[in-house]
Scaffold this motif. Structure first.
Motif, PDB file in Angstrom:
ATOM      1  N   PHE A   1      28.512  17.136   5.005  1.00 30.72           N
ATOM      2  CA  PHE A   1      27.457  16.179   5.402  1.00 30.72           C
ATOM      3  C   PHE A   1      26.480  16.699   4.490  1.00 30.72           C
ATOM      4  O   PHE A   1      25.876  17.833   4.241  1.00 30.72           O
ATOM      5  CB  PHE A   1      26.987  16.622   6.798  1.00 30.72           C
ATOM      6  CG  PHE A   1      28.053  16.156   7.917  1.00 30.72           C
ATOM      7  CD1 PHE A   1      28.942  17.270   8.235  1.00 30.72           C
ATOM      8  CD2 PHE A   1      28.090  15.006   8.271  1.00 30.72           C
ATOM      9  CE1 PHE A   1      30.038  16.957   9.207  1.00 30.72           C
ATOM     10  CE2 PHE A   1      29.040  14.675   9.312  1.00 30.72           C
ATOM     11  CZ  PHE A   1      29.962  15.839   9.762  1.00 30.72           C
ATOM     12  N   LEU A   2      25.750  15.660   4.014  1.00 29.32           N
ATOM     13  CA  LEU A   2      24.561  15.805   2.940  1.00 29.32           C
ATOM     14  C   LEU A   2      23.435  15.183   3.622  1.00 29.32           C
ATOM     15  O   LEU A   2      23.179  14.096   4.050  1.00 29.32           O
ATOM     16  CB  LEU A   2      25.101  15.012   1.657  1.00 29.32           C
ATOM     17  CG  LEU A   2      23.981  15.082   0.423  1.00 29.32           C
ATOM     18  CD1 LEU A   2      23.703  16.767   0.233  1.00 29.32           C
ATOM     19  CD2 LEU A   2      24.224  14.382  -0.658  1.00 29.32           C
ATOM     20  N   LEU A   3      22.345  15.981   3.823  1.00 27.70           N
ATOM     21  CA  LEU A   3      21.081  15.576   4.285  1.00 27.70           C
ATOM     22  C   LEU A   3      20.160  15.632   3.143  1.00 27.70           C
ATOM     23  O   LEU A   3      19.786  16.598   2.459  1.00 27.70           O
ATOM     24  CB  LEU A   3      20.537  16.614   5.428  1.00 27.70           C
ATOM     25  CG  LEU A   3      21.444  16.584   6.822  1.00 27.70           C
ATOM     26  CD1 LEU A   3      22.390  17.627   6.751  1.00 27.70           C
ATOM     27  CD2 LEU A   3      20.535  16.419   7.910  1.00 27.70           C
ATOM     28  N   LEU A   4      19.283  14.526   2.891  1.00 29.54           N
ATOM     29  CA  LEU A   4      18.414  14.447   1.794  1.00 29.54           C
ATOM     30  C   LEU A   4      17.069  14.023   2.456  1.00 29.54           C
ATOM     31  O   LEU A   4      16.765  13.322   3.389  1.00 29.54           O
ATOM     32  CB  LEU A   4      18.936  13.124   1.094  1.00 29.54           C
ATOM     33  CG  LEU A   4      20.542  13.084   0.596  1.00 29.54           C
ATOM     34  CD1 LEU A   4      20.994  11.895   0.215  1.00 29.54           C
ATOM     35  CD2 LEU A   4      20.507  14.196  -0.635  1.00 29.54           C
ATOM     36  N   LYS A   5      16.116  14.692   1.865  1.00 25.23           N
ATOM     37  CA  LYS A   5      14.833  14.532   2.098  1.00 25.23           C
ATOM     38  C   LYS A   5      13.806  14.280   0.947  1.00 25.23           C
ATOM     39  O   LYS A   5      13.911  14.642  -0.241  1.00 25.23           O
ATOM     40  CB  LYS A   5      14.073  15.955   2.689  1.00 25.23           C
ATOM     41  CG  LYS A   5      12.843  15.875   3.390  1.00 25.23           C
ATOM     42  CD  LYS A   5      12.576  17.084   3.807  1.00 25.23           C
ATOM     43  CE  LYS A   5      11.119  17.042   4.583  1.00 25.23           C
ATOM     44  NZ  LYS A   5      10.101  16.558   4.130  1.00 25.23           N
ATOM     45  N   ASP A   6      12.949  13.310   1.132  1.00 25.24           N
ATOM     46  CA  ASP A   6      11.897  13.005   0.239  1.00 25.24           C
ATOM     47  C   ASP A   6      12.498  12.546  -1.137  1.00 25.24           C
ATOM     48  O   ASP A   6      11.836  12.934  -2.197  1.00 25.24           O
ATOM     49  CB  ASP A   6      10.873  14.120   0.179  1.00 25.24           C
ATOM     50  CG  ASP A   6      10.301  14.132   1.313  1.00 25.24           C
ATOM     51  OD1 ASP A   6       9.569  15.225   1.582  1.00 25.24           O
ATOM     52  OD2 ASP A   6       9.925  13.243   2.052  1.00 25.24           O
ATOM     53  N   LEU A   7      13.508  11.807  -0.999  1.00 24.75           N
ATOM     54  CA  LEU A   7      13.956  11.154  -2.278  1.00 24.75           C
ATOM     55  C   LEU A   7      13.083  10.329  -2.818  1.00 24.75           C
ATOM     56  O   LEU A   7      12.464   9.400  -2.150  1.00 24.75           O
ATOM     57  CB  LEU A   7      15.331  10.357  -2.342  1.00 24.75           C
ATOM     58  CG  LEU A   7      16.455  11.317  -1.953  1.00 24.75           C
ATOM     59  CD1 LEU A   7      17.726  10.414  -1.891  1.00 24.75           C
ATOM     60  CD2 LEU A   7      16.851  12.261  -2.995  1.00 24.75           C
ATOM     61  N   PRO A   8      13.044  10.195  -4.274  1.00 24.81           N
ATOM     62  CA  PRO A   8      12.026   9.297  -4.911  1.00 24.81           C
ATOM     63  C   PRO A   8      12.729   7.881  -4.987  1.00 24.81           C
ATOM     64  O   PRO A   8      13.764   7.820  -4.764  1.00 24.81           O
ATOM     65  CB  PRO A   8      11.785   9.827  -6.390  1.00 24.81           C
ATOM     66  CG  PRO A   8      13.062  10.596  -6.644  1.00 24.81           C
ATOM     67  CD  PRO A   8      13.425  11.377  -5.146  1.00 24.81           C
ATOM     68  N   GLU A   9      11.836   6.890  -5.318  1.00 23.58           N
ATOM     69  CA  GLU A   9      12.200   5.807  -4.965  1.00 23.58           C
ATOM     70  C   GLU A   9      13.119   5.276  -6.319  1.00 23.58           C
ATOM     71  O   GLU A   9      12.678   5.990  -7.521  1.00 23.58           O
ATOM     72  CB  GLU A   9      11.043   4.500  -5.197  1.00 23.58           C
ATOM     73  CG  GLU A   9      11.322   3.237  -4.748  1.00 23.58           C
ATOM     74  CD  GLU A   9       9.994   2.328  -4.163  1.00 23.58           C
ATOM     75  OE1 GLU A   9       9.290   3.210  -3.499  1.00 23.58           O
ATOM     76  OE2 GLU A   9      10.171   1.175  -4.296  1.00 23.58           O
TER      77      GLU A   9
END
Lengths: 189, 275
Positions: free
Chosen positions: B199-207
């Motif tokens: 599982f990969l949780l991603l936070k605040d990826l840029p546009e």
């Protein structure tokens, strides 16, 4: 449930699931070192155990305060213990503010290659390296880390100029880094 | 009593750190790492390190070193009563939480001080489950971007359940840090003990720029192998199931690639982590 095989970070996450087995496993793994830290700061067994109780319950209540990108779960837990113990020793200092869990900086910015070194070292190696430091450098580092003393306070306690304190701190940490890197290189080979 | 120093009489002057010798920079870093600064000095020095990569690395390195110091102490054995007290208190608090679970609303940002949840939330809508997942992983302030097609909604619920099961079963969690291309981004890889997924949780990826996608990589022995294009992942926070398992020593990365993905990373790498 295979809690015993989970790493510390996963255990802390499991606390968020209100998993008591995870709390027990964290305690079993780390209470000896945690108590050593508290006792080193407080030099009082009963107070040290009180701090441990407070720290483990704080982790139980706020596991979300842990940020794995800033350091290991173990280092976070031990930092909580150390800060709580220092809080007690400095309760009379009006400018020493009690830190919330969210403010405790285990690793302020980002991990680097040194993290691989630290994971290979055992307590005996770290102890040897610290014992091998010149006494004045060791005392300076210990007064800061376990005593919670500022540079100015260390300067006054050791009755040396501020510049001497800064230099001893830097040289001591450099030596420590060198010795522990050698140990790690020896382990790798 | 310790008093706050005015800037001019700080043991370190942040204004001259840039031109300081490497020895002086190390003095700043070690003092910060060992906690030997007053609160005011610490704030000012941290302000400097946010903009100075050299000092960032020094502080990070010495902080890691300082964190080893507890290992130099002789371990102590606590009284058996201490463990019993801690577990008893935690059980008491847990009983109180189960009896009085917090009421949450989907999409509402939550503060976790004093929060109480229970598994009775399993019957709540999917968005609430998503919030629970994020809360469990210490990311309750993240708002999962539920940019789903209607036929994906069931899959996401299953994914979230699998994630919770994996954590309960002792999954390992590894952090991902944002690179210079995305310094505000972060992530976590949750690797179950068994199975062929992560599982990969991603936070605040840029546009994403137009025509670009995010792609995940498993890096084994220094060689990146595509794990897949992260469909429906754009700016913000996301939970993704990766169809591979990661092993000790592997690295994980997320990069920006052309539509359809690439056989090897060609674009900016935004997240990196290592198991």
């Amino acid at each position: 449930m295979e809690i015993k095989s989970a790493n510390d970070d996963a255990l802390i996450l499991a606390l968020g699931l209100r998993n008591l087995a995870a709390l027990e496993e964290l305690y079993d793994r780390h209470h000896r070192t945690a108590l050593a830290v508290a006792y080193r700061v407080l030099e009082d067994r009963n107070l040290a155990e009180d701090v441990l109780q407070e720290a483990f319950l704080a982790v139980w209540r706020q596991p979300e305060s842990f940020r794995p990108e800033r350091g290991s779960g173990r280092a976070w837990l031990l930092s909580i213990v150390r800060h709580r113990a220092i809080d007690i020793t400095r309760r009379r200092s009006f400018t020493h503010e009690r830190m919330s869990l969210d403010e405790i900086d285990v690793q302020p910015l980002y991990p680097d290659a040194w993290q691989n070194v630290s994971s290979n070292l055992d307590g005996e190696q770290v102890r040897q390296a610290v014992d091998a430091l010149p006494p004045e450098q060791r005392e300076t580092i210990m007064l800061a880390y376990f005593g919670g003393h500022t540079l100015e306070e260390i300067s006054q306690r050791m009755d040396v100029p501020l510049g001497t304190v800064k230099g001893r701190m830097r040289l001591g940490m450099q030596k420590l880094r060198g010795m522990l890197t050698e140990f790690d290189n020896g382990e790798s080979n | 009593m310790t008093t706050e120093s005015p800037i001019s009489s700080l043991p370190f002057d942040p204004a001259v750190i840039h031109s300081a010798s490497s020895a002086e920079q190390e003095e700043y870093a070690t003092a910060l790492a060992l906690g030997a600064l007053t609160p005011g000095e610490k704030v000012q020095l941290l302000e400097h390190t946010r903009a100075c990569l050299v000092c960032q690395r020094l502080v990070s390195e010495f902080q890691m070193l300082a964190n080893l110091l507890p290992q130099a102490l002789e371990e102590q054995t606590a009284s058996s009563a201490l463990k019993e007290r801690i577990l008893a208190q935690a059980k008491t608090e847990l009983a109180g939480e189960v009896q009085h679970p917090a009421v949450t609303s989907p999409g509402q940002s939550q503060t976790l001080r004093g929060r109480r949840w229970s598994f009775s939330m399993a019957s709540k809508p999917m968005a609430a489950m998503a919030v629970l997942v994020l809360a469990v992983l210490g990311m309750v302030a993240w708002n999962i971007v539920l940019q789903l097609q209607s036929d994906d909604r069931g899959d996401l619920t299953v994914q979230q359940r699998h994630l919770l099961d994996a954590i309960a079963a002792g999954a390992r969690v590894y952090p991902l840090s944002g690179t210079e291309s995305a310094p505000g981004a972060s992530g976590r890889l949750v690797q179950p003990l068994a199975g062929q997924e992560a599982f990969l949780l991603l936070k605040d990826l840029p546009e994403l720029p137009n025509g670009k996608v995010y792609q995940a990589w498993r890096i084994t022995a220094g060689v990146p192998m595509s794990v897949g294009v992260l469909a429906s992942v754009d700016a913000g926070d996301h939970l993704v199931v990766l169809p591979v398992a990661f092993s000790a020593g592997d690295g994980i990365g997320v990069s920006i690639e052309p539509e359809g993905g690439s056989p090897a990373p060609t674009g900016a790498i935004v997240l990196l982590g290592r198991l």
